[in-house]
Design an enzyme around this catalytic site. Structure first.
Site, PDB file in Angstrom:
ATOM      1  N   HIS A  70       0.822  -1.212   0.000  1.00 39.01           N
ATOM      2  CA  HIS A  70       0.000   0.000   0.000  1.00 39.01           C
ATOM      3  C   HIS A  70       0.854   1.259   0.000  1.00 39.01           C
ATOM      4  O   HIS A  70       1.277   1.739   1.057  1.00 39.01           O
ATOM      5  CB  HIS A  70      -0.911  -0.022   1.244  1.00 39.01           C
ATOM      6  CG  HIS A  70      -2.015   0.966   1.194  1.00 39.01           C
ATOM      7  ND1 HIS A  70      -3.264   0.694   1.684  1.00 39.01           N
ATOM      8  CD2 HIS A  70      -2.083   2.226   0.715  1.00 39.01           C
ATOM      9  CE1 HIS A  70      -4.058   1.745   1.512  1.00 39.01           C
ATOM     10  NE2 HIS A  70      -3.351   2.688   0.932  1.00 39.01           N
ATOM     11  N   LEU A 117       2.275   6.655  -5.013  1.00 38.83           N
ATOM     12  CA  LEU A 117       3.456   7.203  -5.693  1.00 38.83           C
ATOM     13  C   LEU A 117       3.134   8.511  -6.409  1.00 38.83           C
ATOM     14  O   LEU A 117       4.040   9.191  -6.889  1.00 38.83           O
ATOM     15  CB  LEU A 117       4.050   6.174  -6.659  1.00 38.83           C
ATOM     16  CG  LEU A 117       4.579   4.888  -6.005  1.00 38.83           C
ATOM     17  CD1 LEU A 117       5.114   3.923  -7.052  1.00 38.83           C
ATOM     18  CD2 LEU A 117       5.654   5.180  -4.966  1.00 38.83           C
ATOM     19  N   ASN A 176      -5.345   6.152  -6.991  1.00 38.76           N
ATOM     20  CA  ASN A 176      -5.928   7.503  -6.908  1.00 38.76           C
ATOM     21  C   ASN A 176      -4.963   8.580  -7.387  1.00 38.76           C
ATOM     22  O   ASN A 176      -4.665   9.549  -6.694  1.00 38.76           O
ATOM     23  CB  ASN A 176      -6.438   7.806  -5.485  1.00 38.76           C
ATOM     24  CG  ASN A 176      -5.351   7.724  -4.435  1.00 38.76           C
ATOM     25  OD1 ASN A 176      -4.310   7.111  -4.653  1.00 38.76           O
ATOM     26  ND2 ASN A 176      -5.576   8.358  -3.298  1.00 38.76           N
ATOM     27  N   ASP A 205      -9.013   2.990  -3.208  1.00 41.18           N
ATOM     28  CA  ASP A 205      -8.414   3.569  -2.001  1.00 41.18           C
ATOM     29  C   ASP A 205      -8.463   5.097  -1.970  1.00 41.18           C
ATOM     30  O   ASP A 205      -8.222   5.771  -2.959  1.00 41.18           O
ATOM     31  CB  ASP A 205      -6.966   3.124  -1.828  1.00 41.18           C
ATOM     32  CG  ASP A 205      -6.428   3.609  -0.493  1.00 41.18           C
ATOM     33  OD1 ASP A 205      -7.093   3.388   0.522  1.00 41.18           O
ATOM     34  OD2 ASP A 205      -5.363   4.253  -0.479  1.00 41.18           O
ATOM     35  N   HIS A 224     -10.866   0.305   1.096  1.00 38.44           N
ATOM     36  CA  HIS A 224     -10.633   1.393   2.060  1.00 38.44           C
ATOM     37  C   HIS A 224     -11.929   1.480   2.868  1.00 38.44           C
ATOM     38  O   HIS A 224     -12.947   1.946   2.369  1.00 38.44           O
ATOM     39  CB  HIS A 224     -10.353   2.688   1.283  1.00 38.44           C
ATOM     40  CG  HIS A 224     -10.383   3.935   2.106  1.00 38.44           C
ATOM     41  ND1 HIS A 224      -9.266   4.684   2.397  1.00 38.44           N
ATOM     42  CD2 HIS A 224     -11.410   4.588   2.709  1.00 38.44           C
ATOM     43  CE1 HIS A 224      -9.598   5.733   3.127  1.00 38.44           C
ATOM     44  NE2 HIS A 224     -10.897   5.702   3.339  1.00 38.44           N
ATOM     45  N   HIS A 231      -5.490  -0.979   5.715  1.00 34.81           N
ATOM     46  CA  HIS A 231      -5.145  -0.137   6.879  1.00 34.81           C
ATOM     47  C   HIS A 231      -6.188  -0.151   8.006  1.00 34.81           C
ATOM     48  O   HIS A 231      -6.711   0.898   8.384  1.00 34.81           O
ATOM     49  CB  HIS A 231      -4.828   1.294   6.459  1.00 34.81           C
ATOM     50  CG  HIS A 231      -5.780   1.963   5.488  1.00 34.81           C
ATOM     51  ND1 HIS A 231      -7.129   1.972   5.663  1.00 34.81           N
ATOM     52  CD2 HIS A 231      -5.541   2.643   4.338  1.00 34.81           C
ATOM     53  CE1 HIS A 231      -7.689   2.647   4.662  1.00 34.81           C
ATOM     54  NE2 HIS A 231      -6.740   3.047   3.855  1.00 34.81           N
ATOM     55  N   ASN A 262      -5.879   9.196   7.411  1.00 36.65           N
ATOM     56  CA  ASN A 262      -7.174   8.543   7.298  1.00 36.65           C
ATOM     57  C   ASN A 262      -6.994   7.069   6.920  1.00 36.65           C
ATOM     58  O   ASN A 262      -6.421   6.794   5.889  1.00 36.65           O
ATOM     59  CB  ASN A 262      -8.028   9.243   6.224  1.00 36.65           C
ATOM     60  CG  ASN A 262      -9.495   8.919   6.381  1.00 36.65           C
ATOM     61  OD1 ASN A 262      -9.925   8.481   7.435  1.00 36.65           O
ATOM     62  ND2 ASN A 262     -10.259   9.097   5.328  1.00 36.65           N
ATOM     63  N   ASP A 317       0.891   2.511   3.795  1.00 36.06           N
ATOM     64  CA  ASP A 317      -0.014   3.589   3.357  1.00 36.06           C
ATOM     65  C   ASP A 317       0.786   4.880   3.164  1.00 36.06           C
ATOM     66  O   ASP A 317       0.347   5.969   3.537  1.00 36.06           O
ATOM     67  CB  ASP A 317      -1.179   3.801   4.339  1.00 36.06           C
ATOM     68  CG  ASP A 317      -2.261   4.706   3.742  1.00 36.06           C
ATOM     69  OD1 ASP A 317      -2.182   5.044   2.548  1.00 36.06           O
ATOM     70  OD2 ASP A 317      -3.191   5.087   4.487  1.00 36.06           O
TER      71      ASP A 317
HETATM   72 ZN    ZN Z   1      -7.059   4.282   2.242  1.00 35.13          ZN
END
Ligand code: ZN
Length: 424
Positions: free
Chosen positions: A60, A63, A94, A152, A179, A232, A278, A305
């Site tokens: 996770h 980049l 994302n 995510d 997520h 996460h 988050n 994350d």
């Molecule tokens: Zn997330």
């Protein structure tokens, strides 16, 4: 050219090895673990006093390329990865544009290959534009190189869509990563709802915003028989749901991030926006629950994350700051604290950072068995250092761990038999 790692303590949970041994890497593969003649042309790294581990695997990371290169790009992100000991990372979709098409997946794969540091495995979007309305074309994304799907940053809130995503992804043998956040219940809360949020007056989201989604998704995993993975996790309730689902035999898994076992919501008490993330940092009882879940096998992987941000995203008041922590360069020593605190034995800890995450997504990584890819992390477990964000390799200097004393670091990181990082 071959590379000999001499005299280190080899810890490879996948093959049950924990012994002082030489490791010979040849033509990008593990050629030998144990005694043998020294090849004449070998470069030698003296690893006495160090641990020789399979290269670390991070399920996770963000980049930021394409589209937000002022926060991070594939070059700076993978440089940070190898500095942190990671040889394989999975990057979330994302980006701008979102990784919901073959073209974006191919761009990421190509850029990562050009940079040539850590191996990068893209994760495709579940839904187009992360909008939670229409599914992406998983077949063409998989052909282009994705290893899983996730929205995510956003949770798939629509139950019917989530069911179809699980069924559709299963036909291509792609795990679905969620997520877990009920957006209506979380309501954009800046921190965990509890005593600290009452004291600070910051907007807050309750733990149930996470656990409700996990409970719902586990029902859908049972309905569909698909491979479901919760990202996460940070709450006692969510982890209890996963524990019970596993006991019932469901093929589900979950990851936790270092900041959720190393820090509590007290880190938000001084309004330091670097502690805004988050899911949010939780109260002490949830931190304890995360550690218990690591100890009893409920948790399958430690994932960073890694969420790098520019100064302008973070140097604003807490409520308006971006969520996220630049985590690749602090993960390993924070994970080692679990071992030093006797939460998990060392072999289990190494497994949580190597073959367990690799196995979840079917990555060719995470072990030093003969013939495996020559991805190796040489760790100095006693190296003491202090976190100075200004010295991060990542473009994101956003960390709540500034000034924290750390013990342990990657000394050499090796990918495909090539040294891609050497400390000092
Ligand atoms: Zn997330």
């Amino acid at each position: 050219m071959s590379l000999l790692l001499r005299g280190g303590r080899v810890i490879d949970p996948a093959s049950g090895v924990d012994a002082v041994a030489d490791v010979l890497l040849e033509q990008g593969r593990v050629a030998r673990v144990g005694p043998g003649p020294e090849p004449a042309a070998a470069r030698v790294i003296e690893a006495q006093g160090c641990w020789v581990l399979p290269g670390l695997v991070d399920l996770h990371v963000h980049l930021r390329e394409p589209g937000q290169e002022h926060k991070e790009d594939i070059a700076s992100g993978t440089r940070a990865a190898v500095a942190g000991g990671f040889t394989s990372v999975c990057c979330m979709p994302n980006t701008k544009p979102v990784n919901d098409t073959r073209a974006v997946t191919e761009l990421i794969v190509r850029r990562a290959r050009e940079v040539g540091l850590a191996r990068v495995y893209p994760v495709g979007a579940i839904s187009r534009g992360l909008q939670g309305e229409a599914l992406c074309e998983y077949a063409e994304l998989k052909e282009a190189g994705i290893v899983a799907v996730s929205d995510d940053g956003r949770c798939v809130m629509d139950c019917g869509l989530m069911r179809r995503a699980l069924e559709y992804a299963a036909t291509f043998d792609l795990p679905v990563l969620q997520h877990c956040e009920d957006h209506q219940l979380a309501c954009g809360g800046a921190m965990h709802e509890g005593r600290v949020s009452t004291r600070t007056g910051l907007t807050a989201q309750p733990a149930q915003a996470e656990s409700i989604i996990v409970a719902r998704d586990l029902e859908l995993a049972e309905l569909t028989g698909a491979r479901y993975h919760a990202q996460h996790l940070s709450t006692a309730g969510a982890l209890r749901h996963v524990r019970e689902a596993k006991a019932r035999g469901l093929a589900v898994s979950c990851e936790v991030a270092p900041h959720h076992f190393a820090l509590s919501d007290e880190a938000c008490a001084g309004y330091d926006s670097n502690a805004k993330v988050n899911p949010p940092l939780r109260s002490a009882e949830h931190v304890r629950a995360v550690r218990e879940a690591l100890a009893d096998g409920t948790v399958d992987a430690i994932a960073t994350d890694h969420a790098p941000h520019a100064v302008v995203d973070k140097e604003v008041e807490f409520g308006r700051a971006a969520y996220g922590i630049s985590g690749l360069e602090t993960c390993l020593p924070l994970a080692l604290e679990l071992w030093r605190d006797r939460v998990v034995p060392l072999s289990r800890l190494v497994a949580l950072l190597t073959y367990l995450p690799a196995r979840l997504l079917g990555l060719p990584a995470g072990t030093l068995t003969l013939g495996a890819a020559a991805d190796v992390t040489v760790v100095d477990p006693e190296l003491c250092w202090t976190v100075d964000p200004a010295r991060f390799v990542s473009r994101g200097h956003n960390t709540p761990f500034a000034g924290r004393a750390m013990r342990g670091a990657a000394r050499y990181t090796i990918v495909g038999g090539e040294v891609v990082f050497a400390r000092g």
